[in-house]
Design a protein around this motif. Sequence first.
Motif, PDB file in Angstrom:
ATOM      1  N   TYR A   1      13.272 -57.168 -56.349  1.00  0.00           N
ATOM      2  CA  TYR A   1      13.321 -55.751 -55.962  1.00  0.00           C
ATOM      3  C   TYR A   1      12.494 -55.537 -54.683  1.00  0.00           C
ATOM      4  O   TYR A   1      11.382 -56.071 -54.538  1.00  0.00           O
TER       5      TYR A   1
ATOM      6  N   GLU B   1      12.083 -52.496 -51.058  1.00  0.00           N
ATOM      7  CA  GLU B   1      12.382 -51.155 -50.527  1.00  0.00           C
ATOM      8  C   GLU B   1      13.109 -51.259 -49.204  1.00  0.00           C
ATOM      9  O   GLU B   1      12.806 -52.104 -48.365  1.00  0.00           O
ATOM     10  N   LYS B   2      14.084 -50.366 -49.052  1.00  0.00           N
ATOM     11  CA  LYS B   2      14.794 -50.267 -47.776  1.00  0.00           C
ATOM     12  C   LYS B   2      15.138 -48.786 -47.551  1.00  0.00           C
ATOM     13  O   LYS B   2      15.774 -48.176 -48.403  1.00  0.00           O
ATOM     14  N   ASN B   3      14.684 -48.239 -46.416  1.00  0.00           N
ATOM     15  CA  ASN B   3      14.893 -46.809 -46.097  1.00  0.00           C
ATOM     16  C   ASN B   3      14.370 -45.909 -47.214  1.00  0.00           C
ATOM     17  O   ASN B   3      15.031 -44.964 -47.644  1.00  0.00           O
ATOM     18  N   ASN B   4      13.173 -46.271 -47.718  1.00  0.00           N
ATOM     19  CA  ASN B   4      12.488 -45.503 -48.759  1.00  0.00           C
ATOM     20  C   ASN B   4      13.239 -45.484 -50.089  1.00  0.00           C
ATOM     21  O   ASN B   4      13.003 -44.618 -50.919  1.00  0.00           O
ATOM     22  N   GLN B   5      14.137 -46.456 -50.279  1.00  0.00           N
ATOM     23  CA  GLN B   5      14.870 -46.557 -51.543  1.00  0.00           C
ATOM     24  C   GLN B   5      14.700 -47.966 -52.114  1.00  0.00           C
ATOM     25  O   GLN B   5      14.640 -48.953 -51.368  1.00  0.00           O
ATOM     26  N   LEU B   6      14.629 -48.045 -53.445  1.00  0.00           N
ATOM     27  CA  LEU B   6      14.441 -49.324 -54.120  1.00  0.00           C
ATOM     28  C   LEU B   6      15.779 -50.058 -54.219  1.00  0.00           C
ATOM     29  O   LEU B   6      16.759 -49.512 -54.716  1.00  0.00           O
ATOM     30  N   LYS B   7      15.825 -51.330 -53.724  1.00  0.00           N
ATOM     31  CA  LYS B   7      17.037 -52.152 -53.769  1.00  0.00           C
ATOM     32  C   LYS B   7      16.753 -53.391 -54.623  1.00  0.00           C
ATOM     33  O   LYS B   7      15.598 -53.776 -54.832  1.00  0.00           O
TER      34      LYS B   7
ATOM     35  N   ARG C   1       8.794 -56.297 -55.404  1.00  0.00           N
ATOM     36  CA  ARG C   1       8.239 -55.764 -56.646  1.00  0.00           C
ATOM     37  C   ARG C   1       8.514 -56.735 -57.768  1.00  0.00           C
ATOM     38  O   ARG C   1       9.648 -57.215 -57.920  1.00  0.00           O
TER      39      ARG C   1
ATOM     40  N   TRP D   1       3.415 -54.689 -56.771  1.00  0.00           N
ATOM     41  CA  TRP D   1       4.002 -54.999 -55.464  1.00  0.00           C
ATOM     42  C   TRP D   1       3.180 -56.109 -54.798  1.00  0.00           C
ATOM     43  O   TRP D   1       1.951 -56.086 -54.822  1.00  0.00           O
TER      44      TRP D   1
ATOM     45  N   THR E   1       0.886 -49.672 -51.542  1.00  0.00           N
ATOM     46  CA  THR E   1       2.278 -49.215 -51.606  1.00  0.00           C
ATOM     47  C   THR E   1       2.373 -47.827 -52.245  1.00  0.00           C
ATOM     48  O   THR E   1       3.098 -46.956 -51.764  1.00  0.00           O
TER      49      THR E   1
ATOM     50  N   LYS F   1       3.636 -44.359 -50.578  1.00  0.00           N
ATOM     51  CA  LYS F   1       4.693 -43.530 -51.186  1.00  0.00           C
ATOM     52  C   LYS F   1       4.235 -42.075 -51.307  1.00  0.00           C
ATOM     53  O   LYS F   1       5.000 -41.146 -51.043  1.00  0.00           O
TER      54      LYS F   1
END
Length: 775
Positions: A70, A72-78, A104, A113, A142, A146
């Motif tokens: 896991y 983060e990309k563009n403030n979103q969890l991928k 993560r 993280w 992290t 956030k």
Amino acid sequence: MVKEKRTLQKKIEELEKQLAEEKQKNSYATAILESGNLIIWSVDKEFKLLSFNQNYFTFFLPSESKSKVYFEKNNQLKSVNAHKFWTKKYQQALAGQSVNFEIRIEVDGQYEWKEVFLNPVYGNDANINAISGIAYDVTDKTQARKKLINSEEKFRNIFESFQDLYFRTDFKGNITMLSPSVKDIIGFSEAQLKGKNITNYYIYNIKIKSLLRDLIKYGSVRNFEAGLVNKSGNVIPCICNIRIITSNGVPKYIEGVARDITELKRTNLQLQHSKELAERSLKIKERFLANMSHEIKTPLNGIMGMLHLLDDEALNDQQKKHLESLKSSSEILMSMLNDMLDIAKIEAGKMELKNSVVSPSTLFEKLSILYEQEAKRNKLKLHFEIDEAIPKNILADEIKLIQIFSNLISNAIKFTPANGDIHVRAFIEKKKRNGALLIMGTVKDTGIGILDEDTKKLFKSFTQLDSSTSKIYKGTGLGLFISKKLTELMKGEIGVKPNENGGSTFWFTFETLEVSPLPEIEMSDNASVLLGNPSILVVDDNKVNLHLASELLKKAGCKVTTANSGKKAVRLASKTQFELILMDIQMPTMDGIEATVQIKNDGQNMGTPTIAMTAYSMSGDKDKYLQAGFDDYLSKPIIPDALIMMIKKWTEDDVVIEPIKSEPTKLEYVTLNNKTLGNLSKYGGKEVVSEALAEFDSECDQQLQILRSTKNIEEILNILHTLKGNAGTLGVEKMAFWAEMMEDEVKTKKYHNFDSNLKELEVLHTEFKSSLKQF
């Protein structure tokens, strides 16, 4: 052979020692790598593990082939497949890149993280033959990032929904930031205005110029009105607040908020129009009531006069009964007319207090005379009681107090059955910090009483508890409503409470001050008159002192010339010969000392006696002023006897100067000293003193306004010094004492008490205004 053996044995021992040392070093390195929270590992070119510490085994070794990673990309969890993720990152490192990223992982049911660094490892042949990895915990960092992102997002949402216009400029006026609301208010977008000068988008005038000076002086300006120019060229009225933002004491930029008040102005205009209509209606109503009351009162007074004449005639019992009915009806009608006029005045806002010195005991005597016979006719006992703590003389509107008591007493008589009792009492309810007294008056009866649900109706206009056509008790229902308005005018309240044994107690309060009766001022023929009509130059920058001193001297027979500045005094002295000069010390631009030096250097008044006048009265002042060129010294406040004697001393021959007996030091000060006023009136006349008091009051309003707004210490000291002297001269003792105390505190840099002291000074000024009405 033996020698070779020994050499070989020695070499073996050295190698064993080196091996032991190397093992020791490796154990140290291993211990370091295994301790702490660092995750360390390395892989070969086929991504097979070469080495790793325990943390890698615990955290990073995938438990199954379908594991996910896991990030983060563009403030979103991928999330992606762990094998594919690491293969891609290792390939980047094999290509010679230093790779850095955050992932993560789940540890004991919680998410952590980790920040990861992958670096290529080069062999002796300068080729990449391995990849080293290191990772450490960044969970706190992290989460903080956030929170900051969420906070910024919240601020952005608020900023974008902001209806007022926020702006920021540099010190040259160039716009550096705007809220999106600028588009709605003046029609331009943020991009269109950024970098432009703000002066192009508001109406510049003298008022704005003054406000900008205040901004530089004080660092902020609040609630000022400015006109913004919109895209169409129309002016948008706005209310604005601006301030200078500093960092570590260094000014950085200017920011402000502007609110469109177009609708507010339109509403205000409508309200103003409605107010004017209402005022016109009230004037018409007032004029109508005044005319009608005059037209009705004229014949009614005639009727009542004739009825009183008939009362003196020899009438039989039946005729007397009819006459009493007529008199009662006419009195009720006159009372109704007076009530109607009072209502008209109250609604028009023209009901004013006319305060004077009132004796509470005399007031109760008048009430007793008014209602004693009526109480006897109704077989009632009327009792009056004044608490001993009430002062002998108070400042109040006697007519209105009688009106309130009369309404309550007449109601008590009306609603109390025969053989009942009515007790009228006055006592001090509260003593306020500013010296004011809150006095309560009560009228307690043994009458029919009032239900709790009916008490709220009592003090409304044209309201009676019994409004039926068959009601027993007559009246308009205006008396208590008028009483309520009158008590509010006197800063009091009114109400009613039931008695335990039946009946009611009506009560009201009013605010007052203890005063002394004014002494009779006699303008005696032997008041001091100066011989020879000496010509005097009076110099003072304060108009209250200048006016009062000149009038006192004129009344004493002097020819007086006045100057309100040192420069003007020098100019006048260069043209005219005077017999005496009275010179104030503290004046702007040119003080009294400098003016005197220049006058003494001029042949015209070189030998003219010059008297120093100042509110400074420290020991050694007289010697200081004599050394500066003055011939004598007179301290403020101005005492008429001392002033006249000083003039006599320097203008008349063979004058025996008797020292003016000073008053003993006072432990208590009064708001307005009647003895001082009487002394001033003795020389200048009551009209002059009245003018001086009015002028002092007006000047004091302006001085207090400046004290509320200025931060200039020199200006504050000048105002307090002037106020101290003026108040002392006119017998405004409390204000003089308080101004002197404030002046001393400011001089000694005790600034922390200034705001609270200023509020107290304003209270004392309000007391003075009340006391002024009795003079």
